[in-house]
Scaffold this active site. Structure first.
Site, PDB file in Angstrom:
ATOM      1  N   HIS A 165      39.624 -19.285 -21.457  1.00 34.95           N
ATOM      2  CA  HIS A 165      38.988 -19.719 -20.411  1.00 34.95           C
ATOM      3  C   HIS A 165      37.542 -18.764 -20.392  1.00 34.95           C
ATOM      4  O   HIS A 165      37.419 -17.802 -20.965  1.00 34.95           O
ATOM      5  CB  HIS A 165      39.722 -19.178 -19.013  1.00 34.95           C
ATOM      6  CG  HIS A 165      39.908 -17.777 -18.916  1.00 34.95           C
ATOM      7  ND1 HIS A 165      39.197 -16.798 -18.315  1.00 34.95           N
ATOM      8  CD2 HIS A 165      41.070 -17.224 -19.303  1.00 34.95           C
ATOM      9  CE1 HIS A 165      39.849 -15.673 -18.191  1.00 34.95           C
ATOM     10  NE2 HIS A 165      40.757 -15.673 -18.935  1.00 34.95           N
ATOM     11  N   ASP A 167      35.368 -17.914 -17.779  1.00 35.28           N
ATOM     12  CA  ASP A 167      35.019 -17.319 -16.636  1.00 35.28           C
ATOM     13  C   ASP A 167      35.676 -15.734 -16.941  1.00 35.28           C
ATOM     14  O   ASP A 167      36.597 -15.466 -17.751  1.00 35.28           O
ATOM     15  CB  ASP A 167      35.699 -17.727 -15.266  1.00 35.28           C
ATOM     16  CG  ASP A 167      36.957 -17.807 -15.601  1.00 35.28           C
ATOM     17  OD1 ASP A 167      37.601 -18.664 -16.273  1.00 35.28           O
ATOM     18  OD2 ASP A 167      37.923 -17.416 -14.543  1.00 35.28           O
ATOM     19  N   ASP A 198      39.021 -10.205 -22.067  1.00 30.01           N
ATOM     20  CA  ASP A 198      39.583 -11.236 -21.227  1.00 30.01           C
ATOM     21  C   ASP A 198      38.649 -12.241 -20.918  1.00 30.01           C
ATOM     22  O   ASP A 198      37.961 -11.981 -19.839  1.00 30.01           O
ATOM     23  CB  ASP A 198      40.368 -10.624 -20.180  1.00 30.01           C
ATOM     24  CG  ASP A 198      40.913 -11.658 -18.933  1.00 30.01           C
ATOM     25  OD1 ASP A 198      41.164 -12.668 -19.520  1.00 30.01           O
ATOM     26  OD2 ASP A 198      41.101 -11.132 -17.616  1.00 30.01           O
ATOM     27  N   GLU A 233      39.762 -19.579 -14.200  1.00 24.14           N
ATOM     28  CA  GLU A 233      41.371 -19.191 -14.526  1.00 24.14           C
ATOM     29  C   GLU A 233      41.307 -17.924 -13.402  1.00 24.14           C
ATOM     30  O   GLU A 233      42.696 -17.650 -13.052  1.00 24.14           O
ATOM     31  CB  GLU A 233      41.294 -18.571 -15.949  1.00 24.14           C
ATOM     32  CG  GLU A 233      42.794 -18.517 -16.334  1.00 24.14           C
ATOM     33  CD  GLU A 233      43.474 -16.740 -16.178  1.00 24.14           C
ATOM     34  OE1 GLU A 233      44.178 -16.612 -16.170  1.00 24.14           O
ATOM     35  OE2 GLU A 233      42.337 -16.068 -15.818  1.00 24.14           O
ATOM     36  N   GLU A 234      40.301 -17.053 -13.420  1.00 27.23           N
ATOM     37  CA  GLU A 234      40.607 -15.850 -12.760  1.00 27.23           C
ATOM     38  C   GLU A 234      40.783 -16.216 -11.135  1.00 27.23           C
ATOM     39  O   GLU A 234      40.842 -15.208 -10.458  1.00 27.23           O
ATOM     40  CB  GLU A 234      39.496 -14.955 -12.887  1.00 27.23           C
ATOM     41  CG  GLU A 234      39.244 -14.349 -14.448  1.00 27.23           C
ATOM     42  CD  GLU A 234      40.280 -13.757 -14.768  1.00 27.23           C
ATOM     43  OE1 GLU A 234      40.971 -13.296 -14.250  1.00 27.23           O
ATOM     44  OE2 GLU A 234      40.419 -13.279 -16.020  1.00 27.23           O
ATOM     45  N   ASP A 262      48.064 -20.203 -25.314  1.00 20.78           N
ATOM     46  CA  ASP A 262      46.972 -19.676 -24.466  1.00 20.78           C
ATOM     47  C   ASP A 262      47.080 -18.115 -24.484  1.00 20.78           C
ATOM     48  O   ASP A 262      47.802 -17.549 -25.401  1.00 20.78           O
ATOM     49  CB  ASP A 262      47.335 -20.200 -22.740  1.00 20.78           C
ATOM     50  CG  ASP A 262      46.231 -19.788 -22.467  1.00 20.78           C
ATOM     51  OD1 ASP A 262      45.230 -19.470 -22.752  1.00 20.78           O
ATOM     52  OD2 ASP A 262      46.283 -20.217 -20.987  1.00 20.78           O
TER      53      ASP A 262
END
Length: 572
Positions: A165, A167, A198, A233-234, A262
């Site tokens: 992801h 974000d 992350d 995602e966050e 993932d």
């Protein structure tokens, strides 16, 4: 390049408000990853809905391993893996490209609906990895989700999918950081920035690997390859991965993907006296429950014996004291983890014996629950958690509060379901309602009628999520995937470590108490794994905290592992 709109509820003027605006899955995925690390350092009734009750297990034969060690799968691209890991000139470019990616702001907040800043990241990717954009079918899903599809020549082979992801979580107070949190600086060992671990490390690693494959002329995919990148995602992926999942089901059909990998814990950790690779093949469920109490108002100089705030406080305190019972069922991947550690790890003899018997002996199961359940970090791998996270109420210091509310977050363990949560809330709600002579409604069902003194309403605050179906940890794909991981780290990355001492490389299944974007991909495949290349000490990466960082070697592992992974599974 295709821009997918229409049925995916695109909203004009570059402001997205997708689906139910009340959905607020505030993920603790990264905390869950750290919990997994803590679990390893400290050494986890079938789910109703889609699973049926299995037959009672029986002891395996004495020569049948509980946790088979995967056989090594030869690294097809060994020469290129070593090039990526060791060529200093190539690494100069890697460092520059990753640093620039970290400088681009892709922060999202819980209430973000305008994602226009993601366009800057798109622009950087297209400029930096032109071969990927030229070779792939590029789909922009719901404006800012990215799906790269490399078509395979053999239609009988399901494509593989790799996810990440764009974000990141917010920075917090910049003054708490040692340097600019969007600097992307490299100190010779670590990259420093929000999103370094992350999970821009993973996303950029995938783009680097794919770009390098194309540069090397390896574009004749026999099996299709999909790269899928969400952008929220966050905040639980409802604007990004949810629509990517729907798009892929429409494009390829249900159960059309061979496997999905993932983000998750790193593939190589030196802990508990051995080396471990924890392959996450399950996730706990999720439920936010709102408790609201409404009572008549009034002046504080003539109060009732209990205000709505007092009632709510007592109800919540009683609920919090009554913890969910730990439970270990066959559907929980932690059963496999304990068996692996019991068979190959370094537990005390009596605990190791119980771990080996956990699948067929209830007494052994209780020993394991008692032993590992003493740690608050570990027990929630097999116990439903509850956390009172939001409370609201009161308008003025001299006015009795009328409507007050709280939100209780739950991470639902395998072996529990929503009925267990409603039953517990009904029990404590009824005690409170009878104590204070007020009504009670639970999940839309009236338990006691509202009275002149007030009413308690307990309901979903956001849509619930059942525990994920466990992905297989004993089929051909599992052993091929883990066999590659074993060869990659034992033969390519850390061969010297493997020659020293008696440490073993133990591959185990595992669980996450948080959720990733994969919650939106369940219809695509039964094989979903949450793990990523790397060997960084996960406590030192400061995920979601100040001074987040990732080391260069972990980033190079991402590039080289996925170069080989794609080459291997795409049958180049």
């Amino acid at each position: 390049m295709r821009v997918i709109k229409g049925e995916y509820e695109h909203v004009e003027n570059e402001v997205l408000h997708i689906g139910n605006g009340e959905k607020k899955f505030f993920t603790t995925k990264k905390i869950a990853i750290l919990v997994l690390a803590a679990l390893l350092f400290g050494l986890a009734t079938p789910f109703t809905g889609f699973l049926t009750k299995p037959a009672p297990p029986s002891p395996p034969s004495s020569d049948e391993p509980l946790c088979p060690i995967p056989s090594k799968i030869p690294i097809k691209e060994s020469e290129k893996v070593q090039f990526v890991l060791n060529d200093k000139k190539f690494q100069e470019g890697v460092i520059a490209r990753f640093s620039k990616a970290l400088q681009i702001d892709t922060i999202v907040y819980d209430k973000t609906t305008n994602y226009t800043k993601m366009a800057n990241f798109h622009e950087y990717l297209e400029k930096t990895y032109p071969n990927v954009y030229e070779a792939a079918e590029v789909n922009k899903v719901n404006e800012y989700g990215l799906v790269f599809y490399f078509e395979g020549s053999n239609k009988d082979l399901k494509p593989i999918m790799l996810a990440a992801h764009m974000d990141t979580v917010p920075i917090g107070n910049p003054d708490d950081w040692s340097e600019d949190p969007l600097s992307g600086s490299f100190d010779g060992t670590y990259f420093h920035a929000r999103g370094a671990f992350d999970c821009k490390n993973l996303l950029i690693g995938l783009m680097e690997a794919t770009e390098l494959l194309i540069q090397d002329g390896k574009t004749s995919f026999e099996r299709g390859v999909i790269l899928a990148f969400g952008f929220d995602e966050e905040k639980s992926g409802w604007d990004g991965a949810y629509h990517i999942g729907q798009f892929l089901v429409d494009k390829f059909g249900p159960n059309s993907i061979e496997s999905i990998v993932d983000e998750g814990p790193v593939m190589f950790s030196e802990i508990m006296g051995d080396y471990y690779s924890l392959i996450i093949n399950g996730e706990k469920g999720y439920a936010d429950i709102k408790v609201e109490i409404t009572t008549p108002g009034g002046h504080s100089s003539i109060p009732r014996d209990h205000t709505s705030i007092g009632m709510l406080s007592k109800l919540l305190s009683d609920y919090e004291e009554d913890q969910y019972k730990p439970v270990l069922v066959p559907e929980n991947p932690m059963m496999g983890f304990f068996q692996c550690v019991g068979e190959h790890g370094r537990l005390p003899p009596n605990i190791a014996d119980a771990a080996r018997k956990i699948g067929f002996d209830d007494g052994s199961k209780e020993i394991i629950i008692d032993y590992f359940g003493k740690s608050p970090l570990i027990k929630y791998n097999f116990q439903t958690s509850q956390a009172i996270d939001i409370i609201n109420g009161g308008d003025k210091s001299n006015a009795l509060p009328r409507s007050v509310s709280a939100v209780v977050n739950h991470r639902i363990s395998y072996g529990n379901d929503f009925d267990d949560i409603w039953a517990k809330f009904t029990k404590h709600g009824k005690v409170a309602a009878e104590r204070y002579n007020v009504g009670l409604s639970v999940n839309g069902r009236e338990i006691l009628p509202a009275s002149d003194d007030g009413n308690i309403v307990i309901s979903f605050y956001s849509d619930g999520l059942s525990p994920a179906k466990k992905s297989p940890d004993n089929d051909d794909f599992w052993f091929e995937f883990t066999g590659i991981i074993k060869s990659f780290y034992e033969d390519e990355v850390f061969p010297d470590k493997m020659l020293k001492g008696d440490k073993k490389f133990i591959v185990t299944p595992g669980i996450m108490s948080g959720n990733t974007d994969t919650r939106h991909y369940w219809d695509l495949t039964d094989r979903i794994f949450r793990v990523q290349p790397g060997s960084i000490d996960m406590f030192s990466s400061n995920v979601h905290g100040q001074d987040e960082r990732v080391d260069l070697h972990t980033h190079l592992e991402s590039i080289s592992f996925y170069y080989n992974y794609i080459s291997h599974f795409a049958n180049l």
